[in-house]
Design a protein around this motif. Structure first.
Motif, PDB file in Angstrom:
ATOM      1  N   SER A 130     -27.614  24.288 -27.819  1.00 12.42           N
ATOM      2  CA  SER A 130     -27.108  23.797 -26.536  1.00 12.42           C
ATOM      3  C   SER A 130     -28.244  23.095 -25.803  1.00 12.42           C
ATOM      4  O   SER A 130     -29.403  23.492 -25.899  1.00 12.42           O
ATOM      5  N   ILE A 170     -22.564  20.750 -28.524  1.00 12.67           N
ATOM      6  CA  ILE A 170     -21.246  21.340 -28.743  1.00 12.67           C
ATOM      7  C   ILE A 170     -20.745  20.820 -30.092  1.00 12.67           C
ATOM      8  O   ILE A 170     -20.962  19.654 -30.428  1.00 12.67           O
ATOM      9  N   GLY A 175     -13.153  24.837 -26.344  1.00 11.26           N
ATOM     10  CA  GLY A 175     -13.664  25.128 -27.670  1.00 11.26           C
ATOM     11  C   GLY A 175     -12.862  24.448 -28.766  1.00 11.26           C
ATOM     12  O   GLY A 175     -12.329  23.361 -28.572  1.00 11.26           O
ATOM     13  N   VAL A 205     -18.276  27.047 -25.860  1.00 13.17           N
ATOM     14  CA  VAL A 205     -18.968  27.731 -26.959  1.00 13.17           C
ATOM     15  C   VAL A 205     -19.223  29.206 -26.658  1.00 13.17           C
ATOM     16  O   VAL A 205     -19.997  29.859 -27.352  1.00 13.17           O
ATOM     17  N   PHE A 258     -18.759  31.275 -29.642  1.00  9.18           N
ATOM     18  CA  PHE A 258     -19.477  30.863 -30.855  1.00  9.18           C
ATOM     19  C   PHE A 258     -20.173  32.073 -31.479  1.00  9.18           C
ATOM     20  O   PHE A 258     -20.865  32.821 -30.801  1.00  9.18           O
ATOM     21  N   LEU A 268     -26.031  26.387 -33.510  1.00 12.03           N
ATOM     22  CA  LEU A 268     -25.761  25.508 -32.381  1.00 12.03           C
ATOM     23  C   LEU A 268     -26.994  25.441 -31.496  1.00 12.03           C
ATOM     24  O   LEU A 268     -27.607  26.472 -31.208  1.00 12.03           O
ATOM     25  N   TRP A 312     -14.859  19.852 -30.805  1.00 11.79           N
ATOM     26  CA  TRP A 312     -14.563  20.912 -29.844  1.00 11.79           C
ATOM     27  C   TRP A 312     -14.431  20.322 -28.446  1.00 11.79           C
ATOM     28  O   TRP A 312     -15.160  19.410 -28.075  1.00 11.79           O
ATOM     29  N   TYR A 363     -22.661  29.490 -18.395  1.00 11.18           N
ATOM     30  CA  TYR A 363     -21.976  28.518 -19.239  1.00 11.18           C
ATOM     31  C   TYR A 363     -21.274  27.510 -18.330  1.00 11.18           C
ATOM     32  O   TYR A 363     -20.571  27.897 -17.400  1.00 11.18           O
ATOM     33  N   HIS A 388     -27.396  30.786 -31.955  1.00 10.21           N
ATOM     34  CA  HIS A 388     -27.258  29.894 -30.801  1.00 10.21           C
ATOM     35  C   HIS A 388     -28.622  29.744 -30.126  1.00 10.21           C
ATOM     36  O   HIS A 388     -29.217  30.721 -29.690  1.00 10.21           O
TER      37      HIS A 388
END
Length: 244
Positions: free
Chosen positions: A187, A164, A173, A195, A198, A185, A168, A5, A202
């Motif tokens: 990404s 995102i 976040g 996130v 989250f 979501l 946020w 991340y 995802h």
């Protein structure tokens, strides 16, 4: 070893390297690939027979450009997209992407000082694609975006957010509590620190990152299935996620 991340600084650095000699991509190419991944994510989760009417909410920056590309692809996929722009982008690339949608008879709501057009559009939509703010967003949420986010949240429609969720912070976040709470979501390139917590579905859309760059930044990207432009990420927690 799980996918990494990214902080805002490193996400920006990777974007820059994708567009210099290391990646050799143009902005148009990256938007096209990102928008296709976003459209494919929405189509995977929300079938066009049950959720045909997609409200694509586009901000004035590159995130909004991704949304415009996604709207075009969704039209090709058999959906009925409508574009809402709280504040249209002014760059040439944005205007060309908007023109492409217009040429496909995709409706763009007229800019309005009120939120009436958004309220009406929400009442006749089945799902929302949120492409308003990107990872460079820094609060607070200003006019006219504050009213837009509030209306979108109160609509209770399912939301698919790009990269995102709007409102946020890329690292903190939804700490301020004013951002959208999407169900899905997608990404782009690699997920961002903000996130990590989250809880919805995802997906990752970044099937364009050169192997050398993936190794340089130790991104640990998952394998994409078949010819898909997206891959679903397992639910994770801060305890077992890696940060970069």
């Amino acid at each position: 070893m799980g996918v990494r991340y990214l902080t805002a600084k490193l996400a920006q650095q990777i974007d820059e390297e994708l567009m210099n000699a290391a990646g050799a991509f143009s902005l148009d190419q990256l938007m096209e690939l990102a928008g296709l991944a976003c459209a494919q994510t929405l189509a995977k989760v929300y079938d066009s027979k049950r959720y045909p009417r997609v409200l694509v909410c586009c901000g004035p920056g590159n995130q909004g450009g991704d949304g415009l590309v996604a709207a075009r692809h969704l039209g090709m996929f058999g959906y009925k997209p409508t574009i809402y722009m709280p504040k249209p982008g002014s760059k040439d690339i944005y205007k060309r992407l908007q023109a492409q949608c217009t040429n496909m008879d995709i409706t763009t709501l007229e800019p309005s000082t009120s939120v009436d057009s958004l309220r009406d559009a929400l009442s006749s939509s089945d799902v929302i694609l949120d492409a308003i703010f990107g990872f460079s967003f820094k609060g607070p949420v200003r006019v006219p975006f504050d009213s837009a986010l509030s209306l979108i949240s109160s609509s209770k429609l399912p939301i698919v957010s790009v990269d995102i969720p709007s409102g946020w912070d890329v690292e903190e976040g939804n700490a301020s509590g004013v951002g959208l709470e999407p169900d899905v979501l997608v990404s782009l390139t690699a997920p961002k620190e903000g996130v990590i917590a989250f809880k919805g579905r995802h997906f990752l859309g970044g099937r364009f990152v050169p192997k050398a760059m993936e190794q340089k930044f130790e991104l640990n990207l998952p394998s994409y299935p078949g010819f898909d432009q997206i891959v679903e990420l397992p639910r994770t927690s801060e305890a077992n996620s890696q940060k970069l």
